[in-house]
Structure formats: C-alpha cells, structure tokens
Motif scaffolding. Structure first.
Motif, PDB file in Angstrom:
ATOM      1  N   GLU A 144      -5.529  -1.340  -3.657  1.00 52.23           N
ATOM      2  CA  GLU A 144      -4.247  -1.548  -3.270  1.00 52.23           C
ATOM      3  C   GLU A 144      -3.132  -1.840  -4.304  1.00 52.23           C
ATOM      4  OE1 GLU A 144      -4.186  -4.535   0.120  1.00 52.23           O
ATOM      5  OE2 GLU A 144      -6.261  -3.830   0.517  1.00 52.23           O
ATOM      6  N   LYS A 185      -0.630   3.946   1.552  1.00 55.29           N
ATOM      7  CA  LYS A 185      -1.267   4.834   2.425  1.00 55.29           C
ATOM      8  C   LYS A 185      -0.251   5.393   3.375  1.00 55.29           C
ATOM      9  CE  LYS A 185      -5.130   4.221   5.796  1.00 55.29           C
ATOM     10  NZ  LYS A 185      -6.006   3.375   6.617  1.00 55.29           N
ATOM     11  N   THR A 210       0.897  -1.107   0.014  1.00 51.34           N
ATOM     12  CA  THR A 210       0.033   0.210  -0.068  1.00 51.34           C
ATOM     13  C   THR A 210       0.923   1.136   0.069  1.00 51.34           C
ATOM     14  OG1 THR A 210      -1.784   1.228   1.249  1.00 51.34           O
ATOM     15  CG2 THR A 210       0.041   0.092   2.585  1.00 51.34           C
TER      16      THR A 210
END
Length: 257
Positions: free
Chosen positions: A123, A81, A79
């Motif tokens: 993802e 993120k 990821t």
C-alpha cells in the motif's frame, strides 16, 4: 485547540470545521479507498461513482491543508489497486500550498494470493508537505546498516542509515499489533516511524479516520498528542480499549521488545 488525546464521534467534515487554521503538526489518515473492503460495514462503498467519491475527498483534503501548519507533512494512505486513488493523487497537485514528497510504500508478505498473477502486497502513503521545506528528524529513525564499513575509507559506520521509502512489515495474526475486528489496520511500527520522522515530542497529530486507533497508539508510544474523529461507534469503543492496552508502554523500545 480540540481536546487532546481524544477520539470524537463525528463526521470528518463536521469535525474539521472545529479545528483551527495552522494548528496541526502532522496529518496521518487512512480514508476509505472506495473498493468495497469494509467488512460489510458499508463505509467503503457509500458513493455512486468515482466522481462523487473524489468530490468528497476534495472537501476533507482542502480542510486538512487549512489546519496543517506550514513546513509540516500530510500523509494520506491510498492504493493503486484501482485508478481512483491515482485520480486523487493527481488532484493533490491542484493545491498550491502542497509539495509532493517521497511516497512511503508498505510492503508485506502475508494473506491470500492469486494463483493466476503476482500477489499485490503493498500500500502507499502519499506524503505532501505544506511548503517546500518540512520537518524531518533523520536521527530518530535511523536503522542498522547492512554494510558495516565505509568501503572508501574502511572505517566502521557508527550511526546507522536512513531507511528507503519502501518499508516491509507484516501485520498478521502473529504480529504484536494484530487487530482482528478492523479490516484495514495499519502496522504500528510503520506509523511510529512516520510520527518520529515528521513531528516532535508534544506535537499534535490529526487523524480524521481513526478506525482502529493505530495513529493514536503511535502517538502515545512516541510522546505525541493526537486528535481526530471516527463515525463508527463500535470502532471508537474498541479503539479506546486498544489504546488503553498500550498505556503502560512509554516508549517505542518497549513496544518493539
């Protein structure tokens, strides 16, 4: 070679020491992301900082490169993120045997979302081949074309098209492969496509973070063998039960019906 079609309860580094050099046809694995998303189990929050986490990642990555056959693919889910996995991806460039290939982006449109920003619903699967060339079974993963005729010749297309690297599949409570007891289960249609593209029947696929057993199920659906490990005893028990649920399905076509 390790016992085929079996999930071993063992730490990934200990397990990898028992796998022979250049013996694996495809690696697909979904490591902890170090973002604390583990359903309270603790396996995604056990490191003190990025440096400690990335050092651990370097150890199992080095072993994956060792056991992977030349001209085959290693796929590691990740990821962006946080910047942690970007650092991991940059670290992969240090392995001279690895060559970066197109990443696969899993896009989905389900689950909660913020009211103050765009929803993050994707993802990455980082794909690295061991060497410049790699196995790719293009005819096994073709999909129906949206444009049915060749605009230049006017003739109908007959054999479909190769998908792009952005794949949209949901994985929620109404999907065939919903797995409510594991927080980070990956979509089975995505995994079966990966397996079909980057391996042949009877090949051996390795997953060192078996989790819910999805990689193993994708192998069963496509007539491949799997080996791998998992530390969580409950996950192993439930994943074996889940794998057995698919035992009567011999093909991907049956699964997709």
């Amino acid at each position: 070679m390790k016992k085929l079609n079996h999930i071993t309860k063992k730490d990934c580094l200990q397990y990898l020491k028992t796998v022979e050099d250049n013996s694996i046809d495809l690696v697909i694995t979904d490591p902890p992301y170090f973002i604390g998303f583990d359903g309270g189990e603790g396996w995604d929050s056990q490191w003190k900082n990025d440096r400690e986490y990335l050092k651990w990642c370097s150890l199992w990555t080095k072993e994956l490169v060792r056991v992977l056959k030349p001209n085959r693919m290693m796929i590691v889910w990740g990821t962006l993120k946080t910047d942690t996995f970007l650092k991991y991806k940059l670290m992969l460039s240090l392995y001279s045997q690895l060559v970066a290939q197109n990443e696969i982006i899993w896009s989905y449109n389900w689950g909660g979302r913020s009211k103050s920003n765009f929803a993050r619903k994707h993802e990455y699967a980082w794909c690295y081949s061991k060497g410049d060339k790699f196995l790719f079974n293009s005819d096994d993963i073709r999909v129906e074309r949206k444009v049915k005729k060749n605009l230049r010749t006017g003739k109908d297309y007959t054999n479909g098209t190769i998908p792009t690297c952005v794949w949209q599949f949901n994985n929620h409570t109404t999907s065939k492969d919903h797995c409510g007891w594991h927080p980070t289960t990956k979509n089975l249609e995505i995994l079966t496509r990966m397996v079909q593209a980057y391996s042949n029947e009877n090949d051996t696929i390795l997953d060192i973070f078996m989790g819910s057993g999805s990689t193993a199920i994708a192998c069963k659906l496509t007539n491949r063998n799997y080996i791998g490990c998992e530390l969580n005893t409950n996950y192993i028990k439930k994943s074996r039960e889940r794998i057995n649920q698919y035992a009567t399905l011999s093909t991907v076509t049956q699964f997709l019906k």
